[in-house]
Design a protein around this motif. Sequence first.
Motif, PDB file in Angstrom:
ATOM      1  N   LEU A 198      12.323  20.379  69.227  1.00 38.73           N
ATOM      2  CA  LEU A 198      13.502  20.455  69.805  1.00 38.73           C
ATOM      3  C   LEU A 198      13.288  21.600  71.174  1.00 38.73           C
ATOM      4  CD1 LEU A 198      15.508  21.886  66.567  1.00 38.73           C
ATOM      5  CD2 LEU A 198      15.530  19.633  67.682  1.00 38.73           C
ATOM      6  N   GLU A 199      12.110  21.923  71.256  1.00 35.48           N
ATOM      7  CA  GLU A 199      11.906  22.670  72.412  1.00 35.48           C
ATOM      8  C   GLU A 199      12.227  22.185  74.109  1.00 35.48           C
ATOM      9  OE1 GLU A 199       8.030  24.653  73.025  1.00 35.48           O
ATOM     10  OE2 GLU A 199       7.941  24.993  71.013  1.00 35.48           O
ATOM     11  N   PRO A 200      11.996  20.719  73.819  1.00 35.10           N
ATOM     12  CA  PRO A 200      12.403  19.991  75.194  1.00 35.10           C
ATOM     13  C   PRO A 200      13.981  20.072  75.638  1.00 35.10           C
ATOM     14  CG  PRO A 200      10.885  18.554  74.162  1.00 35.10           C
ATOM     15  CD  PRO A 200      11.376  19.812  73.279  1.00 35.10           C
ATOM     16  N   LEU A 201      14.924  20.324  74.625  1.00 33.33           N
ATOM     17  CA  LEU A 201      16.139  20.831  74.903  1.00 33.33           C
ATOM     18  C   LEU A 201      16.276  21.888  75.960  1.00 33.33           C
ATOM     19  CD1 LEU A 201      17.918  20.349  71.277  1.00 33.33           C
ATOM     20  CD2 LEU A 201      17.886  18.725  73.195  1.00 33.33           C
ATOM     21  N   TRP A 248       0.680  34.522  69.564  1.00 33.69           N
ATOM     22  CA  TRP A 248       1.833  35.196  69.939  1.00 33.69           C
ATOM     23  C   TRP A 248       1.895  35.523  71.631  1.00 33.69           C
ATOM     24  CZ3 TRP A 248       4.108  39.241  65.847  1.00 33.69           C
ATOM     25  CH2 TRP A 248       4.224  38.566  64.773  1.00 33.69           C
ATOM     26  N   VAL A 249       0.887  35.624  71.841  1.00 28.73           N
ATOM     27  CA  VAL A 249       0.778  35.690  73.462  1.00 28.73           C
ATOM     28  C   VAL A 249       1.077  34.583  74.078  1.00 28.73           C
ATOM     29  CG1 VAL A 249      -0.466  36.926  75.274  1.00 28.73           C
ATOM     30  CG2 VAL A 249      -1.059  37.498  73.109  1.00 28.73           C
ATOM     31  N   VAL A 250       0.014  33.649  73.810  1.00 33.58           N
ATOM     32  CA  VAL A 250      -0.009  32.362  74.719  1.00 33.58           C
ATOM     33  C   VAL A 250       1.172  31.600  74.717  1.00 33.58           C
ATOM     34  CG1 VAL A 250      -1.352  30.392  75.445  1.00 33.58           C
ATOM     35  CG2 VAL A 250      -2.583  32.489  74.842  1.00 33.58           C
ATOM     36  N   HIS A 251       1.767  31.192  73.301  1.00 29.49           N
ATOM     37  CA  HIS A 251       2.715  30.210  73.014  1.00 29.49           C
ATOM     38  C   HIS A 251       3.980  31.118  73.318  1.00 29.49           C
ATOM     39  CE1 HIS A 251       5.365  27.346  70.959  1.00 29.49           C
ATOM     40  NE2 HIS A 251       6.063  28.405  70.811  1.00 29.49           N
ATOM     41  N   LEU A 252       4.091  32.416  72.597  1.00 27.77           N
ATOM     42  CA  LEU A 252       5.250  33.009  72.739  1.00 27.77           C
ATOM     43  C   LEU A 252       5.761  33.141  74.263  1.00 27.77           C
ATOM     44  CD1 LEU A 252       5.965  34.767  69.516  1.00 27.77           C
ATOM     45  CD2 LEU A 252       6.989  32.833  70.343  1.00 27.77           C
ATOM     46  N   TRP A 253       4.573  33.350  75.065  1.00 29.53           N
ATOM     47  CA  TRP A 253       4.798  33.525  76.738  1.00 29.53           C
ATOM     48  C   TRP A 253       5.388  32.241  77.147  1.00 29.53           C
ATOM     49  CZ3 TRP A 253       0.599  36.677  79.943  1.00 29.53           C
ATOM     50  CH2 TRP A 253       0.659  37.811  79.730  1.00 29.53           C
ATOM     51  N   VAL A 254       4.751  31.220  77.339  1.00 30.62           N
ATOM     52  CA  VAL A 254       5.064  29.857  77.896  1.00 30.62           C
ATOM     53  C   VAL A 254       6.140  29.416  77.212  1.00 30.62           C
ATOM     54  CG1 VAL A 254       2.786  29.805  79.120  1.00 30.62           C
ATOM     55  CG2 VAL A 254       3.420  28.456  77.102  1.00 30.62           C
ATOM     56  N   GLU A 255       6.298  29.345  76.269  1.00 37.39           N
ATOM     57  CA  GLU A 255       7.407  28.877  75.589  1.00 37.39           C
ATOM     58  C   GLU A 255       8.515  29.487  74.909  1.00 37.39           C
ATOM     59  OE1 GLU A 255       5.519  25.187  73.001  1.00 37.39           O
ATOM     60  OE2 GLU A 255       4.191  26.025  74.181  1.00 37.39           O
ATOM     61  N   GLY A 256       8.659  30.681  75.472  1.00 35.34           N
ATOM     62  CA  GLY A 256       9.584  31.655  75.063  1.00 35.34           C
ATOM     63  C   GLY A 256      10.099  32.381  76.252  1.00 35.34           C
ATOM     64  N   VAL A 257       9.299  33.794  76.364  1.00 33.82           N
ATOM     65  CA  VAL A 257       9.701  34.959  77.252  1.00 33.82           C
ATOM     66  C   VAL A 257       9.605  34.500  78.586  1.00 33.82           C
ATOM     67  CG1 VAL A 257       9.639  36.748  75.692  1.00 33.82           C
ATOM     68  CG2 VAL A 257       7.665  36.114  77.336  1.00 33.82           C
ATOM     69  N   TRP A 258       8.696  33.612  79.036  1.00 32.54           N
ATOM     70  CA  TRP A 258       8.427  33.092  80.441  1.00 32.54           C
ATOM     71  C   TRP A 258       9.589  32.180  80.696  1.00 32.54           C
ATOM     72  CZ3 TRP A 258       3.228  32.109  82.801  1.00 32.54           C
ATOM     73  CH2 TRP A 258       2.295  33.316  83.029  1.00 32.54           C
ATOM     74  N   GLU A 259      10.193  31.741  79.863  1.00 30.32           N
ATOM     75  CA  GLU A 259      11.399  30.610  80.149  1.00 30.32           C
ATOM     76  C   GLU A 259      12.383  31.720  80.400  1.00 30.32           C
ATOM     77  OE1 GLU A 259      12.173  27.291  77.725  1.00 30.32           O
ATOM     78  OE2 GLU A 259      10.349  27.577  77.051  1.00 30.32           O
ATOM     79  N   LEU A 260      12.668  32.799  79.957  1.00 25.30           N
ATOM     80  CA  LEU A 260      13.701  33.809  80.480  1.00 25.30           C
ATOM     81  C   LEU A 260      13.504  34.183  81.982  1.00 25.30           C
ATOM     82  CD1 LEU A 260      14.504  34.057  77.318  1.00 25.30           C
ATOM     83  CD2 LEU A 260      14.830  36.523  77.866  1.00 25.30           C
ATOM     84  N   PHE A 287      23.100  33.205  72.031  1.00 32.61           N
ATOM     85  CA  PHE A 287      21.942  33.600  72.351  1.00 32.61           C
ATOM     86  C   PHE A 287      21.143  34.782  71.531  1.00 32.61           C
ATOM     87  CE2 PHE A 287      19.641  37.013  75.181  1.00 32.61           C
ATOM     88  CZ  PHE A 287      18.072  36.411  75.225  1.00 32.61           C
ATOM     89  N   LEU A 288      21.994  35.679  71.530  1.00 28.67           N
ATOM     90  CA  LEU A 288      21.365  36.960  70.493  1.00 28.67           C
ATOM     91  C   LEU A 288      21.278  36.644  69.171  1.00 28.67           C
ATOM     92  CD1 LEU A 288      23.555  39.829  72.443  1.00 28.67           C
ATOM     93  CD2 LEU A 288      20.927  39.202  72.613  1.00 28.67           C
ATOM     94  N   GLY A 289      22.389  36.007  68.658  1.00 27.68           N
ATOM     95  CA  GLY A 289      22.223  35.472  67.046  1.00 27.68           C
ATOM     96  C   GLY A 289      21.044  34.782  66.862  1.00 27.68           C
ATOM     97  N   GLY A 290      20.891  33.683  67.587  1.00 33.87           N
ATOM     98  CA  GLY A 290      19.782  32.518  67.467  1.00 33.87           C
ATOM     99  C   GLY A 290      18.508  33.286  67.554  1.00 33.87           C
ATOM    100  N   THR A 291      18.577  34.094  68.347  1.00 37.29           N
ATOM    101  CA  THR A 291      16.961  34.762  68.695  1.00 37.29           C
ATOM    102  C   THR A 291      16.809  35.744  67.556  1.00 37.29           C
ATOM    103  OG1 THR A 291      17.372  34.997  70.932  1.00 37.29           O
ATOM    104  CG2 THR A 291      15.699  36.257  70.231  1.00 37.29           C
ATOM    105  N   THR A 344      16.089  28.070  74.043  1.00 38.56           N
ATOM    106  CA  THR A 344      14.538  28.600  74.326  1.00 38.56           C
ATOM    107  C   THR A 344      14.105  29.234  73.110  1.00 38.56           C
ATOM    108  OG1 THR A 344      14.759  28.462  76.457  1.00 38.56           O
ATOM    109  CG2 THR A 344      12.898  29.605  75.402  1.00 38.56           C
ATOM    110  N   PHE A 345      14.763  30.221  72.694  1.00 34.51           N
ATOM    111  CA  PHE A 345      14.148  31.134  71.442  1.00 34.51           C
ATOM    112  C   PHE A 345      14.453  30.399  69.994  1.00 34.51           C
ATOM    113  CE2 PHE A 345      14.287  35.268  73.921  1.00 34.51           C
ATOM    114  CZ  PHE A 345      13.095  35.040  74.079  1.00 34.51           C
TER     115      PHE A 345
END
Lengths: 146, 444
Positions: B259-262, B184-196, A11-15, B228-229
């Motif tokens: 690859l995002e669906p993974l 950076w807001v819209v995409h990195l929210w829903v396909e990044g940090v919101w997934e966390l 996780f950390l590395g990939g990110t 995700t990231f």
Amino acid sequence: MLSKSQARFFFLGGTIVSFLIFLGLSWKSLSDDVPRQTNAQNLTPEVVRGKHLWESNNCMGCHTIFGEGAYYAPELTKVMERRGEAYVKLALTSKTPWSPRGRKMVAYGFSDAEAADLIAFLTWCGNVDLNGFPAKPKYQQLSTNQ
Amino acid sequence: MKYKSQQVAYWFFALSMLLLALQIIYGFIMGFAHMGYDGLHNFIPFNTARAVHTNLLVVWLLSGFMGAAYYIIPEEAEQELVSVKLAYVQLVSLAVVGVVAIVGYHFNYWEGRKFLEIPRPLDYLVVVNVLLFLGLILATLFKGKKRTTTSLVLSMGLLFAALLYLPGMIWFDNQTMDSFFRWWVVHLWVEGVWELIMGGILAFLLIKITGVDREVIEKWLYVIVGLTFISGILGTGHHYYYIGTPRIWLMIGGVFSALEPLAFLGMALFAVAMYRKGEKKHPNKVALNWTLGTAIMSFVGAGLLGVAHTIPQVNLYTHGTLVTAMHGHLAFWGAYAMINLAIISYTLPNLTGRKLYDTGNGALAFWLSNIGMLGMTVAFGVAGVAQVYMERIMGVEFGIVQQEIQVHFAILIACATMFTAGICIYMYEFVKYGRPSEEAMLNS
Ligand code: HEM
Ligand code: HEM
Ligand SMILES: [Fe+2]
């Protein structure tokens, strides 16, 4: 099997790696390519005022520009090329809702100067190199009505 | 409920419910406008309805996430919230900023940048509000006895979401640059940090509901947020195909977003596998439905329907059409609306002490809203595909195409009515639970 600390490392590395590559690519795009593709030298005060008007009236709440926005009203990237200045000016300055096919636009009633700024903005948008968007339709013959 | 301060969560959830109801009303206004019934045009033009619809969505989801954090963090950290009073201040200020923004949209007070319509002055209030929220959560976490992976992933998601809001506040003269950072807001929210955030809440729910060992669940949580990231950060490129950015993004965005669906597939498999593995079956069937439901529907809406138009050659034609609206609805619903409804369903019995674990109404709300939303997705999809072929491939003029596809919006509204019936039942149940109580704490 994978252990929890290996999973954490993944996780950390990939990110971190992905983020660094992303920053590098963004930096390169914004410093070299974007100014060229968008003709940044043509961002005149009229264009910038036009962008302010575009935002403060939320035109994107009905239309798309560069394919981004809402799906209620036409895509405007190439509108100057499609309709010409006179037509666009009429739509912008109209005191009653512009509605060529029954669907209404907000009657902004912009002044001539404001309309000129918006037209400058839309003209600038129309000249940005969008890697081929919007694509030319394959069967153009049905396109009517100027 | 083990800690008294967890009660704060209830009021964040209540705010969510209220805003969801309003969001749906504005959805109907737009649905009717697309059908040709625009009687409200002079008072609520389409762009107002749309800004209200999407901003209410974001605010109710965030309010739900905050509620979830106020519930989960004390429980995981084994520590009362550092200040309940400030949490209420944060709630009220969130509601006030939200309401002011929404009212402003009716008076042409906004910044027309899709999803980020909140004007800059109010943005600063949002920042203060979120700082207060993060302060409370992080202080509780660090004062607490335990720092579990679940709580760390959840907090990290919330913290990054706050940081990523900032690039969206910078002014650019250049529309392309503006758009670049808006993503950076819209995409990195829903396909990044919101997934966390989603992953953290999902892990918490699975630990509680299935009784599977925390170590196993949290190991897979790391794998999922890693996926995700790795896919989602460079996947931002799928918004940089056609906005004036260089061609390199066609390849980078195409490959990584495919690859995002993974990550979503990972969540679905993970939830189902843990459910099968768990021997302890929690009696809260309603929460179980929503938990498995969100894991599966997010894969369908975000994963499958996302990948359907993420390849550059396809996106060239579908970009900015109703196809996007189709995907937007099922993705937001499956991933973020449903995870919120899942955590609400899980926590309500614990907060109020009323154990409505397996009610007919609970099941009905789940099925009506999900089938309704799937129907809406199909209606948007049919309208969108027809639009793409007529307008983008045949070259028929926009306005003519819109008249041809009006009929699909009648179907949309029929399905939306079913969806709304489901949501109304959910809200009826919410009210029936009553308020949080002290006995609930003693019982658990
Ligand atoms: C839960 C996660 C997701 C949510 C909530 C979501 C939501 C949305 C929304 C609202 C839009 C419209 C954005 C705008 O035009 O301003 C959008 C666009 C898009 N999404 Fe997603 N999405 C998610 C995941 C994904 C995934 C995993 C993929 C790809 C595999 C994907 C592919 C796309 C593409 C290609 C577009 C651009 C459409 C266009 O060009 O008009 N999305 N998404
Ligand atoms: C009664 C239910 C609903 C109806 C009738 C409805 C209708 C609509 C309509 C007509 C649009 C505008 C499309 C355009 O720009 O032309 C829209 C946008 C949107 N709605 Fe809904 N909606 C409903 C519920 C929801 C729910 C529950 C969610 C989220 C879970 C949602 C999320 C969105 C999003 C993200 C957009 C922006 C999509 C994009 O830009 O691609 N809506 N909705
Ligand atoms: Fe995206």
